[in-house]
Motif scaffolding. Structure first.
Motif, mmCIF file in Angstrom:
data_model
loop_
_atom_site.group_PDB
_atom_site.id
_atom_site.type_symbol
_atom_site.label_atom_id
_atom_site.label_comp_id
_atom_site.label_asym_id
_atom_site.label_seq_id
_atom_site.Cartn_x
_atom_site.Cartn_y
_atom_site.Cartn_z
ATOM 1 N N SER B 494 0.938 -1.252 -0.071
ATOM 2 C CA SER B 494 0.077 -0.045 -0.215
ATOM 3 C C SER B 494 1.082 1.291 0.079
ATOM 4 C CB SER B 494 -0.884 0.026 1.126
ATOM 5 O OG SER B 494 -0.257 -0.373 2.296
ATOM 6 N N GLY B 495 1.574 1.137 -1.020
ATOM 7 C CA GLY B 495 2.669 2.399 -1.028
ATOM 8 C C GLY B 495 3.607 2.607 -0.228
ATOM 9 N N GLN B 496 3.867 1.487 0.575
ATOM 10 C CA GLN B 496 5.013 1.814 1.629
ATOM 11 C C GLN B 496 5.824 0.664 1.266
ATOM 12 O OE1 GLN B 496 2.552 1.150 4.924
ATOM 13 N NE2 GLN B 496 2.928 3.255 5.709
ATOM 14 N N VAL B 497 7.068 0.882 1.765
ATOM 15 C CA VAL B 497 8.141 -0.141 1.866
ATOM 16 C C VAL B 497 8.313 -0.872 3.203
ATOM 17 C CG1 VAL B 497 10.459 -0.754 1.006
ATOM 18 C CG2 VAL B 497 9.311 0.683 -0.264
ATOM 19 N N TRP B 498 7.977 -2.286 3.246
ATOM 20 C CA TRP B 498 8.069 -2.830 4.385
ATOM 21 C C TRP B 498 9.418 -3.427 4.580
ATOM 22 C CZ3 TRP B 498 2.832 -5.266 6.142
ATOM 23 C CH2 TRP B 498 1.849 -4.266 6.285
ATOM 24 N N ILE B 499 9.897 -3.473 5.494
ATOM 25 C CA ILE B 499 11.141 -4.335 5.768
ATOM 26 C C ILE B 499 11.202 -5.330 7.105
ATOM 27 C CG2 ILE B 499 13.736 -4.461 6.014
ATOM 28 C CD1 ILE B 499 13.959 -1.928 4.674
ATOM 29 N N ALA B 500 11.168 -6.806 6.792
ATOM 30 C CA ALA B 500 11.177 -7.469 7.786
ATOM 31 C C ALA B 500 12.436 -8.574 7.586
ATOM 32 C CB ALA B 500 9.906 -8.406 7.878
ATOM 33 N N GLY B 501 12.584 -8.899 8.961
ATOM 34 C CA GLY B 501 13.943 -9.779 8.851
ATOM 35 C C GLY B 501 13.834 -11.207 9.741
ATOM 36 N N HIS B 502 14.134 -12.114 9.502
ATOM 37 C CA HIS B 502 14.253 -13.366 10.420
ATOM 38 C C HIS B 502 15.758 -14.173 10.365
ATOM 39 C CE1 HIS B 502 13.509 -17.615 11.587
ATOM 40 N NE2 HIS B 502 12.961 -16.773 12.557
ATOM 41 N N THR B 503 16.192 -14.411 11.546
ATOM 42 C CA THR B 503 17.465 -15.306 11.423
ATOM 43 C C THR B 503 17.086 -16.396 12.573
ATOM 44 O OG1 THR B 503 19.615 -15.534 11.985
ATOM 45 C CG2 THR B 503 18.582 -13.823 13.056
ATOM 46 N N ASN B 504 17.716 -17.636 12.415
ATOM 47 C CA ASN B 504 17.287 -18.491 13.366
ATOM 48 C C ASN B 504 18.240 -18.410 14.551
ATOM 49 O OD1 ASN B 504 19.434 -19.527 11.954
ATOM 50 N ND2 ASN B 504 18.978 -21.621 12.151
ATOM 51 N N LYS B 505 19.257 -17.644 14.479
ATOM 52 C CA LYS B 505 20.269 -17.308 15.779
ATOM 53 C C LYS B 505 20.800 -16.261 15.520
ATOM 54 C CE LYS B 505 22.225 -21.499 15.620
ATOM 55 N NZ LYS B 505 21.863 -22.143 14.430
ATOM 56 N N ASN B 506 21.588 -15.528 16.454
ATOM 57 C CA ASN B 506 22.636 -14.514 16.508
ATOM 58 C C ASN B 506 21.847 -13.273 16.115
ATOM 59 O OD1 ASN B 506 24.815 -12.784 16.410
ATOM 60 N ND2 ASN B 506 25.690 -14.106 14.793
ATOM 61 N N TRP B 507 20.714 -12.668 16.617
ATOM 62 C CA TRP B 507 20.251 -11.681 16.086
ATOM 63 C C TRP B 507 20.849 -10.531 16.073
ATOM 64 C CZ3 TRP B 507 15.205 -11.677 14.328
ATOM 65 C CH2 TRP B 507 14.502 -12.967 14.422
ATOM 66 N N TYR B 508 21.782 -10.380 17.093
ATOM 67 C CA TYR B 508 22.755 -8.974 16.876
ATOM 68 C C TYR B 508 23.510 -9.097 15.575
ATOM 69 C CZ TYR B 508 26.564 -6.225 18.673
ATOM 70 O OH TYR B 508 27.278 -5.147 18.579
ATOM 71 N N GLY B 509 24.258 -10.200 15.166
ATOM 72 C CA GLY B 509 24.893 -10.147 14.125
ATOM 73 C C GLY B 509 24.171 -9.809 12.737
ATOM 74 N N PHE B 510 22.951 -10.160 13.037
ATOM 75 C CA PHE B 510 21.803 -9.939 11.841
ATOM 76 C C PHE B 510 21.459 -8.488 11.671
ATOM 77 C CE2 PHE B 510 17.418 -10.781 10.394
ATOM 78 C CZ PHE B 510 17.796 -10.938 8.894
ATOM 79 N N LYS B 511 21.207 -8.042 13.086
ATOM 80 C CA LYS B 511 20.859 -6.600 12.876
ATOM 81 C C LYS B 511 21.936 -5.813 12.382
ATOM 82 C CE LYS B 511 18.928 -6.926 17.184
ATOM 83 N NZ LYS B 511 18.691 -6.320 18.473
ATOM 84 N N ARG B 512 23.151 -6.232 12.848
ATOM 85 C CA ARG B 512 24.445 -5.356 12.178
ATOM 86 C C ARG B 512 24.589 -5.470 10.797
ATOM 87 N NH1 ARG B 512 29.798 -5.437 15.460
ATOM 88 N NH2 ARG B 512 30.370 -4.881 13.416
ATOM 89 N N GLU B 513 24.348 -6.909 10.179
ATOM 90 C CA GLU B 513 24.569 -6.890 8.862
ATOM 91 C C GLU B 513 23.314 -6.121 8.226
ATOM 92 O OE1 GLU B 513 25.954 -10.801 6.872
ATOM 93 O OE2 GLU B 513 23.764 -10.985 6.994
ATOM 94 N N ILE B 514 22.125 -6.078 8.796
ATOM 95 C CA ILE B 514 21.076 -5.107 7.940
ATOM 96 C C ILE B 514 21.433 -3.758 7.834
ATOM 97 C CG2 ILE B 514 18.765 -4.593 8.093
ATOM 98 C CD1 ILE B 514 17.951 -7.174 9.203
ATOM 99 N N GLU B 515 22.140 -3.336 9.193
ATOM 100 C CA GLU B 515 22.582 -2.001 9.242
ATOM 101 C C GLU B 515 23.492 -1.676 8.003
ATOM 102 O OE1 GLU B 515 24.225 -0.874 12.981
ATOM 103 O OE2 GLU B 515 22.257 -1.352 13.885
ATOM 104 N N THR B 516 24.461 -2.448 7.794
ATOM 105 C CA THR B 516 25.553 -2.288 6.593
ATOM 106 C C THR B 516 24.713 -2.265 5.331
ATOM 107 O OG1 THR B 516 26.079 -4.508 6.802
ATOM 108 C CG2 THR B 516 27.520 -3.028 7.654
ATOM 109 N N VAL B 517 23.717 -3.304 5.297
ATOM 110 C CA VAL B 517 23.008 -3.465 4.015
ATOM 111 C C VAL B 517 22.165 -2.270 3.746
ATOM 112 C CG1 VAL B 517 21.091 -4.721 2.807
ATOM 113 C CG2 VAL B 517 23.096 -5.992 3.711
ATOM 114 N N LEU B 518 21.606 -1.661 4.687
ATOM 115 C CA LEU B 518 21.058 -0.427 4.512
ATOM 116 C C LEU B 518 21.697 0.943 4.510
ATOM 117 C CD1 LEU B 518 17.930 -1.129 6.736
ATOM 118 C CD2 LEU B 518 17.989 -1.613 4.308
ATOM 119 N N ALA B 519 22.937 0.746 4.760
ATOM 120 C CA ALA B 519 23.856 1.987 4.733
ATOM 121 C C ALA B 519 23.882 2.859 3.342
ATOM 122 C CB ALA B 519 25.226 1.513 5.019
ATOM 123 N N GLY B 520 23.669 4.015 3.733
ATOM 124 C CA GLY B 520 23.686 4.783 2.437
ATOM 125 C C GLY B 520 22.481 4.980 1.771
#
Lengths: 174, 539
Positions: B494-520
């Protein structure tokens, strides 16, 4: 689809069950060191008796063989030897042969024992315990009853009474 | 029990919680406000849905992780019980006597309950077997639906599915170039990217989801390996004693191999030679340096009957030392022990008064001769030989065993002045003259000893299966622990951009990875809804 699933489950459970049953069975028979089962063919062997005659078990096909493993040092053996000797006199003309196998002793000790108890049946010494190994014997005395076809019909460990010896010889009389 | 058709068109098996394809919540009971339980991807665990026949009931019992955990706990407790008192195989007395004598009433109960041979008891084996069955069924019941669900997943996911992921964020809009950049950066992070109608699914490390199951396969192979030990001929562990100079049949080789013991060698450290250890040695005394048996291995050529002299063909010479077994044909012969045995005794025929001797008699204790002729009318006859002498209950001399541990003899000594002979009973430090005073005696001169090597014959054909099981087990552990299954959904709703993420473990590392992916880009980092919820509660 559901039928296939039931079949799959049944097969998997059966395979697992078979493995478990086999393991349990094998575990409870492993202590059973005696390798000659009742009903199986008695392993053949050749031993020389104190007089120098060779005895091959398979040569006694057609006769019953009372095969006794013993030692001069074993007290029950001392007890039962005279009984076996007495019954040997009764049964030797009826087709029953006695073979007494001493385990790894010196001929001197065995000879002395045989003459002290006036034993008349052939006594042989299993010098390398090969026959003992083939029959998988542990405690002495041990007696195998072998019928005229060379089949083991009974295995008995422990001291025999004279009645028992007679009964046993009666069993293997051809 | 019908299959469930989702509004996205995918047909799910009965019992599915989340549509395999789009992730829509199919199970009405699922709490609408909570985060999704992503274990097994919300797939239908068959066991819980079919419960008709007895087979299904047995299957369901073993499919339960709870049951599996209890089985493991019970087995652990049982295993611990077996260590309270020594097991039967480690004691050298009859168990019915030993336990009560050593440990009193508790020991008696221990024995009566059969704990003296706990690890071979039927119920212990059954417990292990049930763990095995539980492993197989639990794994099958989870890995197959999980595999199907992961395979069926579509790029476009249901709103509810995205909203209820732990990592979720909404951007009002996003420039195309931002999305392209994100895609590039995802690729740089080695994500697999699938696109559909402007929606994107980035996924990596899916194979780590199979880690636990690979691990279970390893365990099952390991259990099969231990089971193989019960198959006759697969596992051999036998003691073998061979005297120096003797040839013995190697047990459990089917009368095929013989071993000849040339010599047993025991070396000790020498204070004078091994200077480094001089101090320690003067404290410790004698310290063994080497236990060695020089042996010859023979193979029987042709078949001979037991009792017949076998025709032997030499295979090899070998020096068996501790940790250097003789290996052949799957068998290994280890140096395990040794003992020293009396092998011969020497006596002199002696006149008791004059102490004059008339020759020596050396008696082989394994095979004594009947008469020893000393010449000049002197001879000695052995009337009776007791290799392991004791007085029997009735007072008669007798022997305890066939081993020459305590040899005793009844000699008859023939001499020119006593042509009828004199009888003497001779044991170690003991001489009895049963028929009165003798003129002659058998004077003890010395003993010869012989070493007997104690070997252990081992064969373990199940070893490679156990090693293989262990390797696969470790592969599974590594696969499941060092990689994570990470997924990022970027979708236009509906005109928005939704981002969702899932990992089976190591959420901290996953979040950092998303940060670098979204950087810039202008895209905002999705929020960790679990943490947010917690903060709210605490705040």
């Amino acid at each position: 689809m559901k039928k296939r699933r039931l079949v799959m489950r049944t097969i998997i459970l059966l395979v697992l069950c078979a493995a478990v049953v086999y393991t349990l069975y094998a575990n409870f028979t492993k202590d059973n060191h005696q390798s000659v089962a009742v009903g199986s063919k008695a392993p053949d062997f050749v031993l020389t008796d104190l007089e120098g005659h060779k005895h091959r078990l398979s040569d006694y096909r057609g006769q019953g063989v009372f095969l006794n493993f013993w030692g001069t040092w074993c007290p029950p053996c001392k007890q039962e030897m005279p009984y076996i000797n007495n019954q040997y006199h009764q049964f030797r003309d009826k087709g029953v042969q006695v073979l007494a196998v001493d385990i790894q002793e010196s001929p001197l000790a065995v000879n002395e024992f045989a003459s002290r108890y006036h034993l008349d049946f052939p006594i042989m010494i299993d010098t390398n315990k090969e026959v003992m190994t083939a029959y998988g014997i542990d405690p002495l005395p041990a007696t195998f009853l072998i019928d005229k076809n060379g089949k083991v019909i009974k295995y008995y460990t422990g001291q025999l009474s004279e009645n028992l010896v007679r009964e046993f010889m009666e069993k293997i009389k051809p | 029990m019908n299959d469930v058709k989702c509004e996205c068109g995918h047909v799910n098996p009965h019992g599915t919680v989340l549509c395999e394809a789009c992730g829509k919540i199919l199970d009405e009971q699922a709490d609408k406000n909570q985060l999704l339980d992503m274990r097994y991807e919300g797939s239908a665990r068959r066991s819980q849905t079919y419960n008709k026949t007895i087979i299904d009931k047995i299957w369901n019992f073993f499919s339960s992780v709870k049951v599996g955990v209890w089985l493991i706990i019970i087995t652990l407790i049982a295993s611990a019980l077996g260590t309270i008192f020594p097991q039967k195989m480690y004691i050298d007395q009859p168990p019915e006597v030993y336990y009560q004598q050593e440990y009193g009433t508790l020991g008696k109960i221990y024995y009566q309950l059969g704990f003296d041979d706990l690890y071979s008891s039927w119920w212990y084996l059954l417990l292990i077997a049930m763990i095995g069955i539980s492993l197989v069924i639990c794994s099958l019941d989870r890995v197959i639906p999980l595999y199907k669900a992961l395979k069926a997943q579509k790029v476009t996911r249901h709103e509810g599915f995205l909203k209820r992921q732990r990592l979720f964020g909404v951007n009002s809009d996003a420039a195309d170039k931002d999305l392209t950049l994100v895609k590039e950066q995802l690729q740089r992070k080695r994500y697999h990217i699938r696109e559909e109608n402007g929606n994107l699914l980035a996924e990596k490390g899916r194979f780590s989801r199979w880690g636990p199951y690979i691990n279970h396969i390893g365990l099952i192979i390991f259990l099969i390996g231990t089971m193989m030990r019960f198959i006759p001929g697969m596992y051999v562990n036998e003691n073998l004693w061979v005297r120096e100079g003797e040839t013995a049949l190697v047990p459990e080789t089917g009368e095929k191999f013989y071993i000849h013991n040339n010599k047993f060698i025991l070396q000790t450290y020498d204070k004078n030679k091994d200077k480094t250890f001089a101090q320690a040695l003067s404290k410790a005394g004698e310290v063994a340096k080497n236990y060695q048996s020089n042996v010859v291995l023979y193979e029987q050529s042709g078949k001979s009957l037991p009792g017949e002299k076998p025709k032997l063909k030499k295979v090899m010479d070998y020096k068996i030392r501790v940790n250097h077994p003789l290996s052949f044909d799957g068998y290994s012969i280890y140096q395990a022990s040794f003992r020293s045995e009396l092998s011969a005794m020497t006596f002199s025929l002696m006149n008791k008064q004059t102490n004059q001797t008339y020759g020596d008699v050396k008696i082989d204790l394994y095979n004594p001769k009947e008469t020893y002729d000393l010449g000049k009318g002197y001879s000695v006859k052995i009337l009776n030989y007791f290799p392991d002498f004791e007085f029997a209950k009735n007072g008669e001399p007798s022997t305890k065993s066939r081993d020459p541990n305590n040899p005793a003899f009844i000699f008859r000594m023939y001499t020119p002045d006593k042509p009828k002979g004199e009888t003497s009973f001779v044991a170690i430090r003991q001489t009895i003259e049963p028929f009165g005073n003798n003129t002659y005696k058998m004077a003890f001169r010395g003993i010869d000893t012989k070493n007997v090597s104690g070997f252990v014959v081992r064969k373990d054909s199940s070893m490679w299966v156990i090693i293989l099981g262990g390797i696969i087990f470790m592969i599974g552990v590594v696969q499941g622990s060092y990689w994570q299954h990470r997924r990022i959904w970027i979708q236009r709703k509906s005109g928005q951009v939704w981002i969702a993420g899932h990992t089976n473990k190591n959420w901290y590392g996953f979040k950092r990875e998303i940060e670098t992916v979204l950087a810039g880009t202008k895209l905002t980092m999705p929020e960790d809804q679990l943490q947010a919820g917690k903060n709210k509660e605490e705040g």
